[in-house]
Design a protein around this motif. Structure first.
Motif, mmCIF file in Angstrom:
data_model
loop_
_atom_site.group_PDB
_atom_site.id
_atom_site.type_symbol
_atom_site.label_atom_id
_atom_site.label_comp_id
_atom_site.label_asym_id
_atom_site.label_seq_id
_atom_site.Cartn_x
_atom_site.Cartn_y
_atom_site.Cartn_z
ATOM 1 N N ALA A 89 0.827 -1.201 -0.163
ATOM 2 C CA ALA A 89 0.029 0.051 -0.018
ATOM 3 C C ALA A 89 0.918 1.159 -0.237
ATOM 4 O O ALA A 89 0.596 2.286 -0.547
ATOM 5 N N VAL A 90 1.850 1.204 0.847
ATOM 6 C CA VAL A 90 2.897 2.569 0.621
ATOM 7 C C VAL A 90 3.596 2.816 -0.457
ATOM 8 O O VAL A 90 3.384 3.760 -1.149
ATOM 9 N N ILE A 91 3.850 1.815 -1.070
ATOM 10 C CA ILE A 91 4.514 1.811 -2.609
ATOM 11 C C ILE A 91 3.452 2.271 -3.593
ATOM 12 O O ILE A 91 3.857 3.132 -4.464
ATOM 13 N N VAL A 92 2.254 1.661 -3.398
ATOM 14 C CA VAL A 92 1.351 2.011 -4.514
ATOM 15 C C VAL A 92 0.911 3.509 -4.248
ATOM 16 O O VAL A 92 0.966 4.381 -5.191
ATOM 17 N N ARG A 93 0.805 3.945 -3.024
ATOM 18 C CA ARG A 93 0.394 5.394 -2.831
ATOM 19 C C ARG A 93 1.364 6.356 -3.121
ATOM 20 O O ARG A 93 0.845 7.334 -3.786
ATOM 21 N N ASP A 94 2.604 6.035 -2.926
ATOM 22 C CA ASP A 94 3.879 7.003 -3.307
ATOM 23 C C ASP A 94 4.154 6.836 -4.769
ATOM 24 O O ASP A 94 4.848 7.696 -5.212
ATOM 25 N N CYS A 95 4.248 5.750 -5.194
ATOM 26 C CA CYS A 95 4.948 5.677 -6.580
ATOM 27 C C CYS A 95 3.921 5.510 -7.958
ATOM 28 O O CYS A 95 4.474 5.437 -8.912
ATOM 29 N N VAL A 96 2.531 5.041 -7.519
ATOM 30 C CA VAL A 96 1.764 4.953 -8.918
ATOM 31 C C VAL A 96 1.110 6.335 -8.977
ATOM 32 O O VAL A 96 0.783 6.959 -8.170
ATOM 33 N N ASP A 97 1.016 6.933 -10.280
ATOM 34 C CA ASP A 97 0.786 8.106 -10.558
ATOM 35 C C ASP A 97 -0.717 8.203 -10.545
ATOM 36 O O ASP A 97 -1.456 7.274 -10.445
ATOM 37 N N ASP A 98 -1.226 9.616 -10.416
ATOM 38 C CA ASP A 98 -2.707 9.720 -10.539
ATOM 39 C C ASP A 98 -3.385 9.308 -11.711
ATOM 40 O O ASP A 98 -3.929 10.193 -12.388
ATOM 41 N N ALA A 99 -3.567 7.919 -12.035
ATOM 42 C CA ALA A 99 -3.939 7.483 -13.316
ATOM 43 C C ALA A 99 -5.448 7.174 -12.901
ATOM 44 O O ALA A 99 -5.837 6.681 -11.877
ATOM 45 N N PRO A 100 -6.152 7.100 -14.069
ATOM 46 C CA PRO A 100 -7.857 7.075 -13.761
ATOM 47 C C PRO A 100 -7.863 5.368 -14.147
ATOM 48 O O PRO A 100 -7.002 4.787 -14.138
ATOM 49 N N ALA A 101 -9.113 5.102 -13.026
ATOM 50 C CA ALA A 101 -9.175 3.402 -12.808
ATOM 51 C C ALA A 101 -9.801 2.984 -13.874
ATOM 52 O O ALA A 101 -10.577 3.693 -14.758
ATOM 53 N N ILE A 312 -7.886 -1.158 8.139
ATOM 54 C CA ILE A 312 -7.798 0.173 8.857
ATOM 55 C C ILE A 312 -6.428 0.863 8.240
ATOM 56 O O ILE A 312 -6.420 2.154 7.980
ATOM 57 N N ASP A 313 -5.266 0.221 8.567
ATOM 58 C CA ASP A 313 -4.074 0.830 8.152
ATOM 59 C C ASP A 313 -3.971 1.394 6.667
ATOM 60 O O ASP A 313 -3.289 2.558 6.267
ATOM 61 N N LEU A 314 -4.524 0.529 5.749
ATOM 62 C CA LEU A 314 -4.570 0.680 4.167
ATOM 63 C C LEU A 314 -5.503 1.948 3.911
ATOM 64 O O LEU A 314 -5.246 2.803 3.097
ATOM 65 N N ARG A 315 -6.432 1.820 4.462
ATOM 66 C CA ARG A 315 -7.507 3.136 4.432
ATOM 67 C C ARG A 315 -6.800 4.221 4.880
ATOM 68 O O ARG A 315 -7.258 5.688 4.485
ATOM 69 N N GLU A 316 -6.225 4.311 5.878
ATOM 70 C CA GLU A 316 -5.630 5.502 6.739
ATOM 71 C C GLU A 316 -4.352 5.839 5.735
ATOM 72 O O GLU A 316 -4.286 7.310 5.598
ATOM 73 N N LEU A 317 -3.786 5.003 5.163
ATOM 74 C CA LEU A 317 -2.662 5.672 4.287
ATOM 75 C C LEU A 317 -3.350 6.376 3.037
ATOM 76 O O LEU A 317 -2.707 7.022 2.502
ATOM 77 N N LEU A 318 -4.495 5.983 2.560
ATOM 78 C CA LEU A 318 -4.929 6.459 1.568
ATOM 79 C C LEU A 318 -5.819 7.879 1.733
ATOM 80 O O LEU A 318 -6.551 8.505 1.328
#
Length: 335
Positions: A89-101, A312-318
């Motif tokens: 989750a941390v790597i996805v949050r910080d390293c994936v661009d704001d791409a459309p789903a 809980i951890d992953l939703r808080e990371l987002l």
């Protein structure tokens, strides 16, 4: 998982009361025949019975050690799942661009990847809660005790739970497969490749995310091995036979020992035989409860609570606004 200080004596006695009644009858019948009808030929020397008891103690100890190892391994596997989930989750949050789903109902690909991982956790715990013929939750004592708590996976459907995390198309695709957890990880890998090809994910970072998906496959395989390969039935059968044999022999060996005290002391054979036999039977039952660490028993790994902790951890990371509450023990049982 029992989250209290210890089981109460009342809980243990109620849980094992059927064994208590059985050993009382096993002790009462030969004692009554010996003292009431004078059938002294029923008495057996204590030495061979003690040898059987020694062998039984070794077998029970071997089983309990082996089944505890299964339980501890299951907890280690879920500890690895917790760690890998946070790293992903941390790597996805910080390293994936704001791409459309790719599907409706998601803000971006980051959210979709994290939510799909939560769906993977959901599918995994539902698969691990599926009953097997060798599991123990259908035993009367365990059925009675399970009324003290709730197994979430048996009160809701997987389809309803997946709808919280997946697009309708992804949910329909996953539900059409037998091993849902496997295909959810495949969807993760597919989307990561699409993000790489579209330039929304750096190649070096993609090479960091792929091993995390592979590690989740590895943890999935370990869970499936513990779920689908039971404690060897030959050892479980021998252990059960030895314990019951010893429980049946104990009163015959104690008859002469208590008769030496004179008077009505021979009737002490009943409570003391029951006590000795109950200790062995209770130890056998305790080891049995650790055989299958995912079936939903009060001593199992609390996979539902661990999955909620990860969510809980992953939703808080987002930085999501709606964070679910952590699960709390019900009557000291956390699942």
């Amino acid at each position: 998982m029992h989250a209290g200080r210890h089981f109460t004596l009342t809980e243990v006695l109620v849980w094992t009361r059927r064994q208590i009644f059985m050993v009382l009858i096993l002790a009462l019948v030969p004692t009554a025949l010996y003292a009431g009808l004078g059938w002294h030929w029923l008495a057996l020397p204590w030495v061979p019975i003690a040898l059987v008891g020694t062998a039984t103690a070794f077998v029970v100890g071997f089983k309990n050690n082996a089944t505890y190892s299964r339980l501890w391994e299951a907890r280690q596997v879920w500890g690895s799942i917790v760690n890998t989930s946070r790293a992903l989750a941390v790597i996805v949050r910080d390293c994936v661009d704001d791409a459309p789903a790719n599907g409706p109902g998601f803000l971006n690909a980051r959210e979709q990847l994290v939510h799909r991982h939560l769906a993977w956790l959901t599918a995994l715990r539902y698969q691990l809660r599926e009953p097997r013929v060798w599991e123990n939750m259908n035993q009367p004592a365990n059925v009675e005790y399970s009324r003290k708590y709730h197994i979430a996976e048996r009160e809701t459907t997987l389809a309803d739970e997946l709808s919280r995390y997946l697009s309708p198309a992804d949910a329909a695709y996953v539900l059409s497969k037998k091993n849902r957890a496997t295909h959810l990880l495949a969807l993760q890998s597919k989307q990561l490749k699409e993000l790489l090809d579209a330039g929304h994910l750096d190649r070096l970072l993609h090479l960091q995310l792929v091993p995390l998906v592979v590690d989740l496959y590895d943890q999935l395989g370990k869970c499936e091995r513990l779920k689908n390969f039971p404690y060897p039935r030959q050892f479980a059968t021998i252990n059960l036979f030895f314990v019951r044999l010893f429980a049946g022999l104990v009163p015959f060996g104690l008859l002469q020992e208590f008769e030496k005290l004179g008077g009505y002391a021979v009737w002490l054979t009943v409570p003391f035989s029951a006590l000795v036999a109950w200790i062995f039977l209770a130890m056998e039952r305790a080891g049995e409860t650790a055989e299958n660490p995912f079936e939903g028993g009060p001593n199992d790994v609390p996979i539902t609570a661990l999955a909620r902790t990860i969510e809980i951890d992953l939703r808080e990371l987002l930085d999501e606004p709606e964070i679910p509450a952590a699960l709390q023990p019900v009557n000291n049982i956390l699942l």
